[in-house]
Each structure stands twice: as structure tokens, then as C-alpha cells.
Design a protein around this motif. Structure first.
Motif, PDB file in Angstrom:
ATOM      1  N   ASN A  97      32.893  15.040  -8.050  1.00 34.07           N
ATOM      2  CA  ASN A  97      32.839  14.410  -6.989  1.00 34.07           C
ATOM      3  C   ASN A  97      31.579  14.330  -6.207  1.00 34.07           C
ATOM      4  OD1 ASN A  97      35.719  12.862  -6.589  1.00 34.07           O
ATOM      5  ND2 ASN A  97      36.423  14.900  -7.319  1.00 34.07           N
ATOM      6  N   ILE A 156      29.080  12.136  -7.816  1.00 31.04           N
ATOM      7  CA  ILE A 156      29.272  10.528  -7.295  1.00 31.04           C
ATOM      8  C   ILE A 156      28.495  10.325  -5.787  1.00 31.04           C
ATOM      9  CG2 ILE A 156      31.175   8.920  -6.991  1.00 31.04           C
ATOM     10  CD1 ILE A 156      30.697   9.431  -9.722  1.00 31.04           C
ATOM     11  N   TYR A 184      31.206   0.692  -3.405  1.00 32.75           N
ATOM     12  CA  TYR A 184      30.777   2.284  -3.508  1.00 32.75           C
ATOM     13  C   TYR A 184      30.723   3.208  -2.112  1.00 32.75           C
ATOM     14  CZ  TYR A 184      29.288   0.319  -7.960  1.00 32.75           C
ATOM     15  OH  TYR A 184      29.267  -0.068  -9.250  1.00 32.75           O
ATOM     16  N   SER A 200      35.733  10.337  -2.948  1.00 35.54           N
ATOM     17  CA  SER A 200      35.331  11.524  -3.573  1.00 35.54           C
ATOM     18  C   SER A 200      35.194  12.553  -2.641  1.00 35.54           C
ATOM     19  CB  SER A 200      33.826  11.139  -4.260  1.00 35.54           C
ATOM     20  OG  SER A 200      33.808  10.334  -5.380  1.00 35.54           O
ATOM     21  N   PRO A 212      36.680  10.840 -10.562  1.00 39.24           N
ATOM     22  CA  PRO A 212      35.334  10.843 -10.892  1.00 39.24           C
ATOM     23  C   PRO A 212      34.759  10.178 -12.316  1.00 39.24           C
ATOM     24  CG  PRO A 212      35.446  12.988 -10.047  1.00 39.24           C
ATOM     25  CD  PRO A 212      36.713  12.568 -10.396  1.00 39.24           C
ATOM     26  N   TYR A 226      36.228   6.424 -12.352  1.00 39.94           N
ATOM     27  CA  TYR A 226      35.486   5.445 -11.665  1.00 39.94           C
ATOM     28  C   TYR A 226      34.144   5.253 -12.097  1.00 39.94           C
ATOM     29  CZ  TYR A 226      39.082   4.577  -8.360  1.00 39.94           C
ATOM     30  OH  TYR A 226      40.146   4.006  -7.518  1.00 39.94           O
ATOM     31  N   SER A 227      33.669   6.406 -12.997  1.00 43.54           N
ATOM     32  CA  SER A 227      32.194   6.475 -13.472  1.00 43.54           C
ATOM     33  C   SER A 227      31.993   6.022 -14.824  1.00 43.54           C
ATOM     34  CB  SER A 227      31.507   7.667 -12.921  1.00 43.54           C
ATOM     35  OG  SER A 227      32.247   8.752 -13.545  1.00 43.54           O
ATOM     36  N   ILE A 251      27.182   3.290 -11.685  1.00 45.19           N
ATOM     37  CA  ILE A 251      27.162   4.741 -11.631  1.00 45.19           C
ATOM     38  C   ILE A 251      26.484   5.645 -12.565  1.00 45.19           C
ATOM     39  CG2 ILE A 251      28.745   6.720 -11.212  1.00 45.19           C
ATOM     40  CD1 ILE A 251      28.899   5.370  -8.610  1.00 45.19           C
ATOM     41  N   LYS A 252      26.815   5.189 -13.923  1.00 44.01           N
ATOM     42  CA  LYS A 252      25.875   5.952 -14.822  1.00 44.01           C
ATOM     43  C   LYS A 252      24.547   5.639 -14.790  1.00 44.01           C
ATOM     44  CE  LYS A 252      28.386   3.972 -18.184  1.00 44.01           C
ATOM     45  NZ  LYS A 252      28.930   3.763 -19.729  1.00 44.01           N
ATOM     46  N   LEU A 297      23.315   8.058 -11.682  1.00 45.43           N
ATOM     47  CA  LEU A 297      23.413   9.565 -12.196  1.00 45.43           C
ATOM     48  C   LEU A 297      22.127  10.150 -13.187  1.00 45.43           C
ATOM     49  CD1 LEU A 297      27.234   9.993 -12.881  1.00 45.43           C
ATOM     50  CD2 LEU A 297      25.891  10.970 -11.164  1.00 45.43           C
TER      51      LEU A 297
END
Length: 328
Positions: free
Chosen positions: A61, A64, A79, A86, A306, A309-310, A316-317, A320
Motif C-alpha cells: 500500500n 501504491i 488514483y 491504500s 494493492p 488494483y495494480s 500503476i505498473k 512503479l
């Protein structure tokens, strides 16, 4: 009395020994959280399992949140709400799991009366926040899918802040009112709670005060904070499904289903376990069923959020990867 030789040999630890030892070193005002002490042989496994889930929950979390804050492309309403979810899940886990781990590790299951009320307050407030925020996220998806041309106008920054601030205020007011009532109860019988944290229904079963007003207020608040957000989720997704069925492109349908599927999975886990525990009279409450369901919504669901949702979210990926310093 506990035999001296037995009391110094931790290898012969048993639920009866543990309970008696705790009782000898516990003030009458303290409570005993004996949720997992019935199965001492499973405690090492449970400790490792809960510690692993807790670390994954907190790290997942926080990653994220960091990815959303650091990436300008993710500064959108969807987001923004996900970052708040999160944060709530992280605080929710920190309210429950560290105390559980300490109890299992030290075999010291006591919690003070004040500590119990504080834990109950934050547990209720954060659970209600989760509930409200899931409804807000469903509304956001409804506007994005059903009213795409008006999305920027409807989900303006001021309205997004209001949609987050209002649940925070309502959740804390509802939790404070029930905690204040609970603080006036007398617990003249056993102080042993057959649970791993200070939850409402196990505490009610120990109270020797009249709890009718409290139960009426609890069910009224549960209806308000449970049924209304759930109705918002259901109505939002009814409109979303109606819109999806009219979309001719199979690729766009799959994309919408993928986005909504993540949210619906979390909603199902969250509401399913909460309804199993709380939408029943306290007289028919089952400690074992309550504990299993509580493990799901206090540990499993915050850990899965997490990933849900990712993993299937390209934005999101990508954020990250950029956060880690790697280029794709």
C-alpha cells in the motif's frame, strides 16, 4: 495455582496454563484477548502467516501511495481515491495486526480497558472509511463510464476533496458515538474476549450493563453506513452495466470490465465478511465464525487490494517501474 516447574517450562505451554498465568498477572480492569490461544500448536504458523501478510500489506500500500504521489500522470480522481484507500488499509492493518503479533510472540494477551476502547474506535472509524470510500470509487467509475463528457466538470478537485473529507468526518463521528457509549458499560463478569482484537460484539457479550440502546444505535449506524454505500455501489454498477451493453467495441468492453472487476472484487470481499459478522443479533454471534471473517477483512483484504488494483493496471505498473528507477 500453577506448579513452579510447569510455569518455567515454556515447552509445556497450553491454553489452560496460558490463561491462568495471564490471569495471575492481570488487573481486573484489563481485558484478555484469547482469540488464538485455543490452538497453541498453531501459534508459530499463525505468527509467520500474519507477519508476512502485514509486511506485504504495509509495503504494497505504501508503494501504491508513493507511485501515485510521485507520478504526475496519476494525479487524477481515480488514483486520488485509490491512494486514500491504500492509506486507510495501511492504518487499518496497523490498528489490529501489531497487537496480534505481540500477543502471539510473548503469550501476553492482556490489553487495558483504555487501550481496548482506543483500538475499537480506530477499527470502527477505518472500517467505515473503507465502506464509504468504496462507494465513492463506484460513483467515480459511474461518472467516468456513463458521463465521460462531463467527467472533468463533475469530478473537479474541490468535489474530490469533499468526497474524501465527508467520509472521514462521518466515520469518526459514528465511531466516537459508539465508543463513548461503550466506555460507560460495566464489565462485571469475565474479562476474557474470545477474539484477537477488541471488536464490538465480543465486548457486548461481556457487558453486564443494559445494552439495548447501544444495540439499537449500532444497528441503525450499520444500516446507515452499510446499506447506503452499498446501495450507491449497486446503483452505480447497474448504470455501468447498462452503458457497457450498449458499447459496440469488444476491446472497450473488456477494458471497462477489467477496471470495474478489480473494484467489485474488493467490494465483495469487504461487504461479504462484514455482513457475516455484524448483521446478526449479538445473542447469535459465533466467536469462531467471527474470527475467521475478521481475519479476512482485517488482514487478507487490505493485503490483496494493492495487487487487485495494480497488477492489471498499466499506469500503476509503469509508475512503479519509474519509481524504482528502471525504464521499461
Amino acid at each position: 495455582m500453577v506448579d513452579k516447574e510447569t510455569s518455567t517450562d515454556s515447552s509445556h505451554w497450553s491454553p489452560q496454563y496460558n490463561y491462568q498465568t495471564i490471569r495471575n498477572h492481570t488487573n481486573f480492569a484489563d481485558f484478555l484477548l484469547l482469540g488464538f490461544s485455543k490452538h497453541p500448536e498453531q501459534l508459530p504458523l499463525l505468527f509467520g502467516l500474519f507477519l508476512g501478510m502485514y509486511l506485504v500489506t504495509v509495503l504494497g500500500n505504501l508503494l501504491i501511495i508513493l507511485a501515485i504521489v510521485a507520478d504526475q500522470h496519476l494525479h487524477t480522481p481515480m488514483y486520488f481515491f485509490l491512494a486514500n484507500l491504500s492509506l486507510i488499509d495501511t492504518c487499518f492493518s496497523c490498528t489490529i495486526v501489531p497487537k496480534v503479533l505481540v500477543n502471539i510472540l510473548t503469550h501476553h494477551h492482556t490489553i487495558s480497558h483504555t487501550g481496548c476502547l482506543v483500538q475499537m474506535y480506530f477499527f470502527m472509524a477505518l472500517a467505515l472509511l473503507d465502506d464509504f470510500l468504496l462507494a465513492v470509487m463506484a460513483y467515480d467509475r459511474y461518472v467516468a463510464i456513463c458521463l465521460p463528457l462531463h467527467y472533468t466538470t463533475i469530478m473537479c478537485p474541490q468535489r474530490c476533496l469533499l468526497l474524501v473529507a465527508a467520509p472521514w468526518l462521518c466515520a469518526h463521528l459514528l465511531a466516537f458515538s459508539l465508543t463513548l457509549l461503550m466506555s460507560r458499560f460495566s464489565f462485571c463478569a469475565s474479562h476474557s474476549i474470545p477474539h484477537f482484537f477488541c471488536d464490538l460484539l465480543p465486548l457486548l457479550k461481556l457487558a453486564c450493563s443494559d445494552t439495548q440502546i447501544f444495540q439499537a444505535m449500532m444497528f441503525a449506524e450499520a444500516a446507515l453506513s452499510g446499506a447506503v454505500p452499498l446501495a450507491c455501489v449497486l446503483v452505480s454498477y447497474a448504470h455501468i452495466m447498462h452503458t457497457i451493453l450498449r458499447v459496440p467495441s469488444a476491446g472497450r468492453k473488456h477494458k471497462i470490465f477489467s477496471t470495474c472487476g478489480s473494484h467489485l472484487t474488493v467490494v465483495t470481499l469487504f461487504y461479504g465478511t462484514l455482513f457475516l459478522v455484524y448483521f446478526q443479533p449479538s445473542s447469535s454471534y459465533s466467536a469462531d465464525t467471527g474470527m475467521v471473517a475478521s481475519v479476512v477483512y482485517t488482514m487478507v483484504t487490505p493485503m490483496l487490494n494493492p495487487f487487485i488494483y495494480s497488477l492489471r493496471n498499466r499506469d500503476i505498473k509503469g509508475a512503479l517501474w519509474r519509481l524504482s528507477g528502471w525504464r521499461r
